[in-house]
Design an enzyme around this catalytic site. Structure first.
Site, PDB file in Angstrom:
ATOM      1  N   GLY A  31       0.817  -1.211   0.000  1.00 22.44           N
ATOM      2  CA  GLY A  31       0.000   0.000   0.000  1.00 22.44           C
ATOM      3  C   GLY A  31       0.846   1.255   0.000  1.00 22.44           C
ATOM      4  O   GLY A  31       2.020   1.212  -0.374  1.00 22.44           O
ATOM      5  N   LEU A  33       0.539   3.657  -2.027  1.00 23.62           N
ATOM      6  CA  LEU A  33       0.943   3.574  -3.432  1.00 23.62           C
ATOM      7  C   LEU A  33       1.390   4.927  -3.973  1.00 23.62           C
ATOM      8  O   LEU A  33       0.906   5.977  -3.568  1.00 23.62           O
ATOM      9  CB  LEU A  33      -0.230   3.059  -4.277  1.00 23.62           C
ATOM     10  CG  LEU A  33      -0.774   1.682  -3.889  1.00 23.62           C
ATOM     11  CD1 LEU A  33      -1.834   1.241  -4.901  1.00 23.62           C
ATOM     12  CD2 LEU A  33       0.326   0.636  -3.784  1.00 23.62           C
ATOM     13  N   GLY A  36       5.333   4.841  -8.865  1.00 21.62           N
ATOM     14  CA  GLY A  36       6.196   3.684  -9.099  1.00 21.62           C
ATOM     15  C   GLY A  36       5.360   2.406  -9.119  1.00 21.62           C
ATOM     16  O   GLY A  36       5.484   1.582 -10.039  1.00 21.62           O
ATOM     17  N   HIS A  37       4.477   2.249  -8.123  1.00 25.19           N
ATOM     18  CA  HIS A  37       3.596   1.071  -8.098  1.00 25.19           C
ATOM     19  C   HIS A  37       2.683   1.061  -9.327  1.00 25.19           C
ATOM     20  O   HIS A  37       2.442   0.026  -9.937  1.00 25.19           O
ATOM     21  CB  HIS A  37       2.692   1.097  -6.861  1.00 25.19           C
ATOM     22  CG  HIS A  37       3.410   0.995  -5.553  1.00 25.19           C
ATOM     23  ND1 HIS A  37       3.505   2.044  -4.668  1.00 25.19           N
ATOM     24  CD2 HIS A  37       4.067  -0.043  -4.979  1.00 25.19           C
ATOM     25  CE1 HIS A  37       4.171   1.657  -3.602  1.00 25.19           C
ATOM     26  NE2 HIS A  37       4.537   0.412  -3.759  1.00 25.19           N
ATOM     27  N   GLY A 147       9.792  -3.692  -8.435  1.00 26.73           N
ATOM     28  CA  GLY A 147      10.608  -2.531  -8.793  1.00 26.73           C
ATOM     29  C   GLY A 147      12.091  -2.779  -8.529  1.00 26.73           C
ATOM     30  O   GLY A 147      12.460  -3.437  -7.557  1.00 26.73           O
ATOM     31  N   GLU A 148      12.914  -2.223  -9.408  1.00 25.75           N
ATOM     32  CA  GLU A 148      14.372  -2.358  -9.240  1.00 25.75           C
ATOM     33  C   GLU A 148      14.902  -1.497  -8.101  1.00 25.75           C
ATOM     34  O   GLU A 148      16.045  -1.625  -7.719  1.00 25.75           O
ATOM     35  CB  GLU A 148      15.094  -1.974 -10.538  1.00 25.75           C
ATOM     36  CG  GLU A 148      15.073  -3.088 -11.547  1.00 25.75           C
ATOM     37  CD  GLU A 148      15.673  -2.719 -12.883  1.00 25.75           C
ATOM     38  OE1 GLU A 148      15.799  -1.502 -13.174  1.00 25.75           O
ATOM     39  OE2 GLU A 148      16.000  -3.635 -13.642  1.00 25.75           O
ATOM     40  N   ASP A 150      14.137  -1.783  -5.088  1.00 27.12           N
ATOM     41  CA  ASP A 150      14.497  -2.779  -4.071  1.00 27.12           C
ATOM     42  C   ASP A 150      15.308  -3.871  -4.762  1.00 27.12           C
ATOM     43  O   ASP A 150      14.838  -4.991  -4.964  1.00 27.12           O
ATOM     44  CB  ASP A 150      13.224  -3.340  -3.429  1.00 27.12           C
ATOM     45  CG  ASP A 150      12.493  -2.264  -2.644  1.00 27.12           C
ATOM     46  OD1 ASP A 150      13.087  -1.699  -1.726  1.00 27.12           O
ATOM     47  OD2 ASP A 150      11.334  -1.961  -2.998  1.00 27.12           O
ATOM     48  N   SER A 185       9.141   6.373  -3.284  1.00 23.17           N
ATOM     49  CA  SER A 185       9.076   5.402  -2.195  1.00 23.17           C
ATOM     50  C   SER A 185       7.924   5.776  -1.287  1.00 23.17           C
ATOM     51  O   SER A 185       7.639   6.968  -1.085  1.00 23.17           O
ATOM     52  CB  SER A 185      10.382   5.455  -1.394  1.00 23.17           C
ATOM     53  OG  SER A 185      10.197   4.834  -0.141  1.00 23.17           O
ATOM     54  N   SER A 186       7.292   4.758  -0.720  1.00 21.77           N
ATOM     55  CA  SER A 186       6.186   5.013   0.211  1.00 21.77           C
ATOM     56  C   SER A 186       6.694   5.764   1.438  1.00 21.77           C
ATOM     57  O   SER A 186       5.917   6.396   2.152  1.00 21.77           O
ATOM     58  CB  SER A 186       5.569   3.693   0.661  1.00 21.77           C
ATOM     59  OG  SER A 186       5.189   2.957  -0.458  1.00 21.77           O
TER      60      SER A 186
HETATM   61  O1  PAF Z   1       8.318  -4.348  -1.839  1.00 20.82           O
HETATM   62  C1  PAF Z   1       7.316  -4.438  -1.089  1.00 20.82           C
HETATM   63  O2  PAF Z   1       6.437  -3.584  -1.070  1.00 20.82           O
HETATM   64  C2  PAF Z   1       7.198  -5.632  -0.174  1.00 20.82           C
HETATM   65  O3  PAF Z   1       8.432  -6.042   0.308  1.00 20.82           O
HETATM   66  C3  PAF Z   1       6.455  -6.818  -0.815  1.00 20.82           C
HETATM   67  C4  PAF Z   1       7.205  -7.379  -1.998  1.00 20.82           C
HETATM   68  C5  PAF Z   1       5.068  -6.378  -1.251  1.00 20.82           C
HETATM   69  C6  PAF Z   1       6.298  -7.944   0.216  1.00 20.82           C
HETATM   70  O4  PAF Z   1       5.605  -7.519   1.348  1.00 20.82           O
END
Ligand code: PAF
Length: 279
Positions: A31, A33, A36-37, A147-148, A150, A185-186
Site C-alpha cells: 500500500g 501507493l 512507481g507502483h 521494482g528495481e 528494491d 518510495s512510500s
Molecule cells: O516491496 C514491497 O512492497 C514488499 O516487500 C512486498 C514485496 C510487497 C512484500 O511484502
C-alpha cells in the site's frame, strides 16, 4: 475493480481465469501507493489478461516494530489509484488470512541475503520470502512485477522462486523518480520539508557515480559517494556499496555495462531510504 479479502475466494477466481487460458499478472504491494507502483500495474496490464494487485503490510518483514507501526496506511487512496489504472482485482487480506498460523520457515539465501539490507535489517528478507511465497501460492500468477529500487529484494525473490520451484516469471521494472531525482518510495511522505529538500542528494550522488564510472576506480567512487553524503548533515549513511548485480558481492572489477550496481542506504531522521543505480 473487484476487491477480494479472502484467499479462498481469490483462488477460486484465479482458477476460473486460468482455466480460460488467461495470463495472470501480479503486483504485490504494502500500500501507500505512488506512481512507481502504478507503473508496475500499467506494465502488467500491457502484458497480461488479468492484473491482480495486493495490499498487505506484512508484519514479518519489519525487524523494527516502530517502523511497522509508522508504515503509512492509505487504503482509500490506494484503492482509488488502482481503480483509475483499471487494475482488475485488489487483494486486501487480513493478517489472519495470510498467516492463519505463524510462519516458522527459515530461508537461506546464502550470500545474497547476508549483505547490505540483509545485514542492516536482520530477518527482513526472511519475512519477505514468507509473505511473497504465500501470496504466490494464493494468486498463482504467471508473471509478477517488482521494482528495481528494491534491487536486493528482487534478487532474493528470483532465488526464492528457484528454491521453491514456483513457476512464475519475475519481471524487474525500472525505478521511477520524482522530477528532482528522488526515487519514489512510500517512505518519502515521512520526510520533513527540510529532509525532503535535501533528499535528492542521494540520486544526484548515484548519477554522478555513474558518470564517473568509466574514469575512476571502485574505491575512488566509494570515497566520492561517502564524501558527498557526508556533506549533508541531515543524512546518516548506512552503506554505499558497488556490488556485482547478480551475486551482490562487492565488485572487484568493472566488467561490462550492467554488470555492477551501486547501492545506498541512509537515514534521514527516523526515515530510512534506499536507492541504487545500475552501472
Ligand atoms: O516491496 C514491497 O512492497 C514488499 O516487500 C512486498 C514485496 C510487497 C512484500 O511484502
Amino acid at each position: 475493480m473487484n476487491t477480494v479479502t479472502t484467499a479462498a475466494e481469490l483462488k477460486s477466481i484465479v482458477n476460473n481465469f486460468r482455466s480460460q487460458g488467461k495470463i495472470i499478472g501480479f503486483v504485490p504491494t504494502m500500500g501507500a501507493l505512488h506512481q512507481g507502483h502504478i507503473s508496475l500495474v500499467k506494465r502488467a496490464k500491457s502484458e497480461c489478461n488479468v492484473v491482480i494487485s495486493s495490499i498487505f503490510v506484512n508484519p514479518t518483514q519489519f525487524n523494527d516494530k516502530k517502523d511497522l507501526e509508522k508504515y503509512p496506511r492509505t487504503y482509500n487512496k490506494d484503492a482509488e489509484m488502482l481503480q483509475n489504472v483499471t487494475c482488475d482485482i485488489l487483494f486486501y487480506p487480513s493478517e489472519k488470512e495470510i498467516y492463519p498460523e505463524p510462519d516458522t520457515r527459515v530461508f537461506d539465501f546464502g550470500n545474497l541475503g547476508n549483505v547490505m539490507e540483509g545485514s542492516q535489517r536482520p530477518g527482513h528478507f526472511n519475512g519477505v520470502a514468507q509473505v511473497v511465497s504465500r501470496l504466490f501460492n494464493i494468486v498463482q500468477p504467471h508473471k509478477a512485477y517488482f521494482g528495481e529500487k528494491d534491487f536486493q529484494q528482487l534478487a532474493i525473490i528470483k532465488q526464492l522462486v528457484k528454491q521453491l520451484s514456483i513457476t512464475v516469471q519475475i519481471i524487474p521494472c525500472p525505478t521511477l523518480r520524482e522530477a528532482d531525482g528522488l526515487a519514489m518510495s512510500s517512505r518519502n511522505v515521512r520526510l520533513s520539508p527540510e529532509e525532503r529538500k535535501a533528499a535528492p542528494l542521494i540520486a544526484q550522488t548515484l548519477f554522478k557515480v555513474k558518470e564517473l564510472y568509466a574514469t575512476k576506480t571502485i574505491k575512488e567512487l566509494s570515497t566520492f559517494a561517502k564524501q558527498q553524503i557526508g556533506t549533508q548533515k541531515l543524512m546518516e549513511l548506512e552503506y554505499f556499496e558497488i556490488v556485482n548485480a547478480t551475486t551482490l558481492q562487492p565488485a572487484d572489477t568493472k566488467g561490462a555495462a550492467g554488470e555492477n550496481v551501486a547501492c545506498i542506504a541512509l537515514r534521514m531522521g527516523s526515515t530510512r531510504l534506499i536507492d541504487n543505480i545500475i552501472l
